[in-house]
Design a protein around this motif. Structure first.
Motif, PDB file in Angstrom:
ATOM      1  N   ASP A 120     -20.626  18.729  43.567  1.00 44.28           N
ATOM      2  CA  ASP A 120     -19.331  18.878  42.868  1.00 44.28           C
ATOM      3  C   ASP A 120     -18.750  19.985  43.052  1.00 44.28           C
ATOM      4  O   ASP A 120     -19.131  20.905  43.646  1.00 44.28           O
ATOM      5  N   GLU A 121     -17.509  20.154  42.784  1.00 41.02           N
ATOM      6  CA  GLU A 121     -16.486  21.227  43.090  1.00 41.02           C
ATOM      7  C   GLU A 121     -17.068  22.650  42.502  1.00 41.02           C
ATOM      8  O   GLU A 121     -17.040  23.732  43.033  1.00 41.02           O
ATOM      9  N   GLU A 122     -18.047  22.423  41.224  1.00 38.66           N
ATOM     10  CA  GLU A 122     -18.106  23.552  40.629  1.00 38.66           C
ATOM     11  C   GLU A 122     -19.356  24.377  41.491  1.00 38.66           C
ATOM     12  O   GLU A 122     -19.539  25.391  41.557  1.00 38.66           O
ATOM     13  N   THR A 123     -20.179  23.493  41.949  1.00 38.54           N
ATOM     14  CA  THR A 123     -21.194  23.885  42.713  1.00 38.54           C
ATOM     15  C   THR A 123     -20.832  24.870  43.805  1.00 38.54           C
ATOM     16  O   THR A 123     -21.289  25.785  44.409  1.00 38.54           O
ATOM     17  N   ILE A 124     -19.916  24.021  44.613  1.00 39.34           N
ATOM     18  CA  ILE A 124     -19.330  24.583  45.947  1.00 39.34           C
ATOM     19  C   ILE A 124     -18.620  26.073  45.527  1.00 39.34           C
ATOM     20  O   ILE A 124     -18.792  26.995  46.140  1.00 39.34           O
ATOM     21  N   ARG A 125     -17.826  25.957  44.359  1.00 36.98           N
ATOM     22  CA  ARG A 125     -17.387  27.205  44.105  1.00 36.98           C
ATOM     23  C   ARG A 125     -18.286  28.275  43.825  1.00 36.98           C
ATOM     24  O   ARG A 125     -18.426  29.353  44.331  1.00 36.98           O
ATOM     25  N   GLN A 126     -19.441  28.182  43.068  1.00 39.72           N
ATOM     26  CA  GLN A 126     -20.666  29.028  42.946  1.00 39.72           C
ATOM     27  C   GLN A 126     -21.414  29.544  44.101  1.00 39.72           C
ATOM     28  O   GLN A 126     -21.396  30.733  44.310  1.00 39.72           O
ATOM     29  N   THR A 127     -21.331  28.649  45.115  1.00 44.89           N
ATOM     30  CA  THR A 127     -22.063  28.852  46.378  1.00 44.89           C
ATOM     31  C   THR A 127     -21.151  30.054  47.191  1.00 44.89           C
ATOM     32  O   THR A 127     -21.505  30.838  47.887  1.00 44.89           O
ATOM     33  N   LEU A 128     -19.998  29.758  47.191  1.00 44.75           N
ATOM     34  CA  LEU A 128     -18.712  30.429  47.779  1.00 44.75           C
ATOM     35  C   LEU A 128     -18.755  31.805  47.369  1.00 44.75           C
ATOM     36  O   LEU A 128     -18.623  32.862  48.180  1.00 44.75           O
ATOM     37  N   GLU A 129     -19.054  31.819  45.966  1.00 46.64           N
ATOM     38  CA  GLU A 129     -18.787  33.034  45.411  1.00 46.64           C
ATOM     39  C   GLU A 129     -19.966  34.080  45.790  1.00 46.64           C
ATOM     40  O   GLU A 129     -19.890  35.352  45.860  1.00 46.64           O
ATOM     41  N   ALA A 130     -21.149  33.531  46.147  1.00 46.99           N
ATOM     42  CA  ALA A 130     -22.344  33.986  46.733  1.00 46.99           C
ATOM     43  C   ALA A 130     -22.073  34.484  48.094  1.00 46.99           C
ATOM     44  O   ALA A 130     -22.727  35.632  48.479  1.00 46.99           O
ATOM     45  N   MET A 131     -21.752  33.487  48.921  1.00 49.22           N
ATOM     46  CA  MET A 131     -21.638  33.717  50.387  1.00 49.22           C
ATOM     47  C   MET A 131     -20.622  34.417  50.966  1.00 49.22           C
ATOM     48  O   MET A 131     -20.757  35.193  52.031  1.00 49.22           O
ATOM     49  N   VAL A 132     -19.495  34.200  50.610  1.00 50.03           N
ATOM     50  CA  VAL A 132     -18.199  34.790  51.041  1.00 50.03           C
ATOM     51  C   VAL A 132     -18.512  36.424  51.033  1.00 50.03           C
ATOM     52  O   VAL A 132     -18.146  36.984  52.152  1.00 50.03           O
TER      53      VAL A 132
END
Length: 492
Positions: A436-448
């Motif tokens: 879901d979008e929330e999982t994508i957002r949390q992963t981006l917060e960690a990776m970017v």
């Protein structure tokens, strides 16, 4: 020494000819062989499956025959298989018209027109059974023959009636019999589009094949029109009977094709069973997708297809059968093909392996690590992945070990046997689960932030993430969120 008459009984032998092993698709192909040999450029297959007297017809615009030639063509064994043939002649045994037709029907009618003269001959197996004579009927007025009005100035019409093999049960249930015949005809369509694809693709000299008013499109098993295909130069082997030509093709990866294109190439049996050699005799396909005992069908080699062209002068050494559906490799050809297989199979494997290597590139922060140890490949989640590491750091100290154990459990529970079975059969149908979008957002917060800290600019961050899952599959959502993260970083 005395002699005794051993002339075969017509009724017995002609019934035996029905069981050479033709299917509807191979029988139709054999009739079309005759049309192409007669220089036809337009061939129609017509069927009447709904009436009480179903029939199938094949009509062409070839050169046609005189009555004497027709009588000879209706004779079983009309040509000695040892005779020299024109290089464009797709026949060999002088049996194809009769054996192919008898395998499907009990009444064979041929109407042919040449130089303004129309001739008609009929084989009726019930009449042969009654008289036990090798006798055909000649008709001077074929107007009553189905589809005789479709015959042009020159050409030949072959009509199958009394379809006892094909229309099993039709006398008792017309609807069920018609449905059975229509399914068989539909299955034959794919076979014809594949077997004659090179004639159908041949520019201004192309042969058009029509089925009940619909033009069939060729199926090229090597996907030569797709920009992602690869082809090697031709390899030629000179033998006593002629030249054998080999050419290797690698199909595009399924992710670079549409689902429809991929399924068309794989056919009803799929790509795993369609890999291997495609052997052509006079550009007519006779063997489809087989390694002929020289290799195994594997998932990593399913993009491999090798075209082999042989002339009709090599029929004896290749042991081509009456149906033109099987052959045996001469020793010299088998040796050459073995070397080609050993070299070429690596190309298809690299197509898959390069994709796999990109997915586990250590510079792209994969969730899964690929570890080789003592000849064994192990996949395990990477606890140092930013998303996992950040979450672990946010946990109370007493829960971190439990979280690490959960990650280890996921890696140790990878369903290897199930994955192996699925990849062996339908690899292109396997997909990662959606997030879901929330999982994508949390992963981006960690990776970017981690990528920016390594010196990547916004464009490089986007380039890296676009090649990784789950961002690749949900790129529209990812790209919109990514602008927020990289904008904030630029402002800082």
């Amino acid at each position: 020494m005395r002699k005794a008459d051993a002339t075969p009984h017509a009724a017995a032998l002609i019934e035996s000819m029905r069981d050479i092993g033709y299917s509807l698709e191979t029988a139709l192909a054999d009739i079309i062989d005759n049309s192409i040999t007669a220089r036809a450029t337009h061939i129609e297959i017509l069927s009447d499956t709904a009436s009480e007297s179903p029939a199938i017809g094949i009509v062409d615009n070839g050169c046609g025959m005189t009555e004497a030639q027709l009588v000879e063509a209706m004779r079983p064994g009309s040509r000695n298989p040892l005779d020299d043939r024109d290089e464009h002649d797709l026949g060999r045994f002088g049996l194809g018209l009769k054996s192919a037709s008898f395998s499907q029907c009990r009444r064979l009618t041929v109407v042919t027109r040449r130089q303004g003269q129309t001739s008609c001959a009929i084989w009726d197996l019930d009449e042969v059974a009654r008289t036990n004579e090798w006798a055909i009927s000649l008709h001077s007025d074929p107007a009553s023959v189905p589809w005789s009005d479709r015959l042009g100035e020159t050409g030949t019409l072959v009509v199958w009636e009394e379809l006892d093999r094909l229309s099993s049960g039709i006398k008792h249930d017309l609807a069920r019999g018609a449905d059975h015949m229509n399914r068989a005809i539909a299955m034959a369509e794919r076979h014809l589009r594949l077997v004659f694809h090179r004639f159908m693709e041949d520019g201004r000299q192309a042969v058009s094949i029509w089925l009940n008013g619909r033009k069939l499109q060729p199926t090229d098993p090597f996907a030569r029109q797709h920009p992602g295909h690869q082809e090697d130069p031709e390899d030629r082997l000179q033998l006593v009977g002629g030249v054998v030509t080999f050419q290797c093709f690698t199909l595009p990866h399924h992710k670079s094709m549409s689902k429809e294109e991929w399924e068309e190439l794989g056919g009803p049996e799929g790509h795993l069973r369609s890999q291997g050699f495609y052997i052509y005799r006079g550009r007519r396909l006779i063997i489809t997708g087989s390694w002929l005992g020289l290799a195994r069908q594997t998932e990593l080699t399913k993009l491999c297809r090798i075209r082999v062209d042989i002339p009709n002068t090599m029929d004896a050494s290749w042991k081509i059968d009456v149906k033109k559906a099987s052959a045996q490799l001469p020793p010299a050809v088998r040796d050459r093909m073995r070397h080609i297989v050993e070299r070429f199979a690596q190309t298809s494997k690299r197509t898959y392996q390069r994709r796999g290597q990109r997915l586990v590139d250590e510079h792209r922060m994969p969730v899964w690590q690929r570890v080789q140890k003592d000849g064994i490949i192990i996949y395990r989640p990477d606890p140092e992945h930013p998303a996992l590491a950040n979450f672990s750091e946010a946990l109370p100290a007493e829960l971190r070990q439990a979280f690490a154990s959960c990650i280890s459990l996921i890696g140790g529970s990878l369903p290897v046997d199930a994955l192996h079975a699925d990849f062996a059969g339908t690899a292109e149908e396997i997909r990662a689960d959606e997030v879901d979008e929330e999982t994508i957002r949390q992963t981006l917060e960690a990776m970017v932030p981690r990528l920016l800290a390594q010196g990547c600019d916004a464009d490089q961050v986007a380039l890296v993430l676009r090649q990784l899952e789950p961002f690749k599959t949900a790129w529209a959502v990812t790209e919109a969120m990514l602008k927020e993260f990289t904008k904030d970083a630029d402002d800082e």
